[in-house]
Design an enzyme around this catalytic site. Structure first.
Site, short mmCIF file in Angstrom:
data_model
loop_
_atom_site.label_atom_id
_atom_site.label_comp_id
_atom_site.label_asym_id
_atom_site.label_seq_id
_atom_site.Cartn_x
_atom_site.Cartn_y
_atom_site.Cartn_z
N GLY A 126 0.82 -1.22 0.00
CA GLY A 126 0.00 0.00 0.00
C GLY A 126 0.85 1.26 0.00
N GLU A 243 12.55 -4.63 -4.13
CA GLU A 243 11.64 -4.82 -5.26
C GLU A 243 12.38 -4.67 -6.59
OE1 GLU A 243 8.23 -2.23 -5.19
OE2 GLU A 243 7.29 -3.23 -6.89
C1 LIG Z 1 0.98 -3.18 -12.98
C2 LIG Z 1 1.17 -2.22 -11.84
C3 LIG Z 1 1.18 -2.71 -10.54
C4 LIG Z 1 1.33 -1.82 -9.47
N1 LIG Z 1 1.30 -2.33 -8.20
C5 LIG Z 1 1.40 -1.47 -7.15
C6 LIG Z 1 1.29 -1.96 -5.82
O1 LIG Z 1 1.11 -3.17 -5.58
N2 LIG Z 1 1.37 -1.08 -4.80
C7 LIG Z 1 1.57 0.25 -5.02
O2 LIG Z 1 1.66 0.99 -4.04
N3 LIG Z 1 1.67 0.76 -6.27
C8 LIG Z 1 1.58 -0.08 -7.33
N4 LIG Z 1 1.66 0.41 -8.62
C9 LIG Z 1 1.77 1.86 -8.82
C10 LIG Z 1 3.12 2.32 -9.31
O3 LIG Z 1 4.07 2.27 -8.29
C11 LIG Z 1 2.91 3.77 -9.84
O4 LIG Z 1 2.08 3.67 -10.97
C12 LIG Z 1 4.21 4.43 -10.18
O5 LIG Z 1 4.96 4.69 -9.04
C13 LIG Z 1 3.95 5.77 -10.94
O6 LIG Z 1 3.08 6.57 -10.22
P1 LIG Z 1 1.75 7.18 -10.91
O7 LIG Z 1 1.02 6.08 -11.58
O8 LIG Z 1 1.03 7.96 -9.86
O9 LIG Z 1 2.27 8.15 -12.05
P2 LIG Z 1 2.79 9.64 -11.87
O10 LIG Z 1 3.71 9.70 -10.70
O11 LIG Z 1 1.60 10.54 -11.89
O12 LIG Z 1 3.65 9.82 -13.19
C14 LIG Z 1 3.06 10.08 -14.46
C15 LIG Z 1 4.18 10.22 -15.48
O13 LIG Z 1 5.01 11.35 -15.12
C16 LIG Z 1 6.37 10.95 -14.99
N5 LIG Z 1 7.00 11.70 -13.89
C17 LIG Z 1 6.49 11.87 -12.66
N6 LIG Z 1 7.37 12.57 -11.90
C18 LIG Z 1 8.45 12.85 -12.68
C19 LIG Z 1 9.68 13.54 -12.47
N7 LIG Z 1 9.97 14.07 -11.29
N8 LIG Z 1 10.56 13.60 -13.50
C20 LIG Z 1 10.28 13.03 -14.70
N9 LIG Z 1 9.10 12.38 -14.97
C21 LIG Z 1 8.21 12.27 -13.97
C22 LIG Z 1 6.31 9.46 -14.65
O14 LIG Z 1 7.49 8.80 -15.02
C23 LIG Z 1 5.12 9.01 -15.50
O15 LIG Z 1 5.53 8.79 -16.83
C24 LIG Z 1 1.51 -0.44 -9.71
C25 LIG Z 1 1.51 0.04 -11.02
C26 LIG Z 1 1.33 -0.83 -12.08
C27 LIG Z 1 1.33 -0.27 -13.48
#
Ligand SMILES: Cc1cc2nc3c(=O)[nH]c(=O)nc-3n(C[C@H](O)[C@H](O)[C@H](O)COP(=O)(O)OP(=O)(O)OC[C@H]3O[C@@H](n4cnc5c(N)ncnc54)[C@H](O)[C@@H]3O)c2cc1C
Length: 374
Positions: A126, A243
């Site tokens: 989480g 991880e």
């Molecule tokens: C299949 C899958 C399984 C997952 N399982 C889990 C889980 O079990 N538990 C959990 O907690 N999370 C989980 N996640 C979530 C995952 O950790 C997040 O999707 C990831 O950390 C990106 O966060 P976000 O989706 O909020 O995207 P955002 O942080 O909103 O990013 C959107 C885009 O902006 C880019 N970006 C953001 N900040 C910057 C920066 N500072 N510089 C350059 N580019 C940037 C990112 O690279 C991305 O391309 C999972 C995701 C997937 C796809």
């Protein structure tokens, strides 16, 4: 035991045991396919555990075998060679277990490690929230003390396998008014309680493996905080390094199997006669060897994550080109190559996106100036 002997004993055990009631589990499960034979795969994981084939790298006193990296690689290779089913308990075994070994109390290790090792309790992670993904320090979910409990309120998202998990490790803000990575705690929270609602999210593959998780007055015991209350950031980063690191060993063996099968398909359907396809297959092979060398050497976790995520996403694209025009059709639902193509889009996002890994490498490995932050 020498690594060759370890490998031989793993191979023999798998050959003897992936038989009878477990034979039909060969090749089942994994990303985009976690729903396949889930209960039978739990039974298989418990069977593995009973024979001492789970948590190989853990210390002996916690039921592991203190296996070397070379032994663990050998086991993963044999596991893939045997076409054994994808494990259901990997989040506990590969993420929380090592975290408790590194940061937990003796009581926490005694309470939780046996349940992970014997596959009696499944875990989910989480971390991410609607406004805290890459920017995890923006976590908004909060927890306050109420007598002997923490009381948790907030929302997590993309929580893999939360709908099947017994427990969740939750990053929550426990110091009101604290900012960024200060004042966060790493809580161990039971999932089966009235204060938690899990809502599945449908993925590109049509299956639902991750979820939204809502906490509305959910409770956990005061001592189920890993590390210091308010000091959860350090623990959370520790979990992420597991991880992105050793946990990917098994995955890479699966990658090799996918590449071999794709090269085989290219030979059978004539795609390999196209020099551009042959070259991409050869490049994929080289990339795989590089990735494995990184894993064995224990390269920086961010570099390793970046290398495998791009490689695997590229393999999904190559698979579509090897299949050709038929890759656009889904007469009987998704086939294995379409599923690979669609699910591998997630590889460059989860566990920290590619952009974030590049930021980490630039700032922490190369010592370049920090990017501007809000
Ligand atoms: C299949 C899958 C399984 C997952 N399982 C889990 C889980 O079990 N538990 C959990 O907690 N999370 C989980 N996640 C979530 C995952 O950790 C997040 O999707 C990831 O950390 C990106 O966060 P976000 O989706 O909020 O995207 P955002 O942080 O909103 O990013 C959107 C885009 O902006 C880019 N970006 C953001 N900040 C910057 C920066 N500072 N510089 C350059 N580019 C940037 C990112 O690279 C991305 O391309 C999972 C995701 C997937 C796809």
């Amino acid at each position: 035991m020498r690594v060759d002997d370890f490998r031989a004993s793993a191979r023999e055990w798998l050959a003897d045991n992936l038989a009878g009631e477990y034979r039909h589990l060969r090749g089942l499960g994994g990303p985009g396919r976690e729903h396949e034979a889930f209960d039978e795969r739990i039974a298989w994981d418990r069977h593995l555990a009973a024979a001492g084939w789970t948590c190989l790298g853990w210390p002996v006193e916690h039921g592991g075998r203190a296996a070397s990296l070379a032994d663990q690689i050998a086991f993963h290779e044999e596991y893939a060679r045997a076409d054994a089913p994808a494990r259901v308990s990997h989040i506990g075994e590969e993420l929380l277990g090592p975290t408790l070994l590194a940061f937990g109390t003796d009581e926490q290790r005694k309470r939780f490690l046996p349940g992970i090792r014997q596959v009696r309790e499944l875990w989910c992670q989480g971390y991410s929230e609607p406004n805290a993904g890459s920017d995890l320090a923006a976590v908004h979910t909060s927890a306050r003390r109420d007598g002997d409990d923490w009381v948790i309120t907030g929302q997590k998202v993309w929580t893999s396998l939360a709908h099947l998990a017994d427990w969740c490790f939750v990053i929550a803000r426990t110091e009101p008014g604290s900012q960024r990575h200060h004042g966060l705690s790493y809580l161990l929270v039971p999932m089966d309680q009235p204060g938690i609602e899990v809502r599945p999210i449908v993925q590109l593959t049509g299956t639902s493996e991750f979820n939204e998780v809502f906490f509305d007055g959910a409770r956990t015991a005061a001592d189920l905080v890993v590390g210091e209350p308010g000091g959860g950031w350090k623990v959370a980063m520790g979990t992420l390094s597991f991880e992105r690191g050793v946990a990917t060993l098994g995955q890479q063996v699966g990658f090799r199997r996918e590449l071999d099968a794709l090269a085989d398909l290219a030979l059978r359907n004539g795609a390999a006669e196209d020099p551009a396809i042959s070259e991409r297959l050869a490049r994929a092979r080289v990339g795989l060897e590089v990735m494995c060398a990184y894993a064995v050497r224990g390269t920086d976790a961010s570099v390793a994550k970046l290398v495998w995520s791009r490689w695997h996403r590229g393999l999904g694209e190559l698979a579509m080109d090897v299949v050709g025009a038929a890759s656009m059709l889904t007469p009987d639902g998704l086939d294995e190559w379409q599923r690979l193509f669609l699910f591998s889009r997630a590889d460059t996002i989860y566990g920290g996106s590619d952009e974030i890994q590049r930021n980490i490498i630039a700032e922490r490995v190369l010592g370049l100036p920090r990017e501007a932050r809000a």
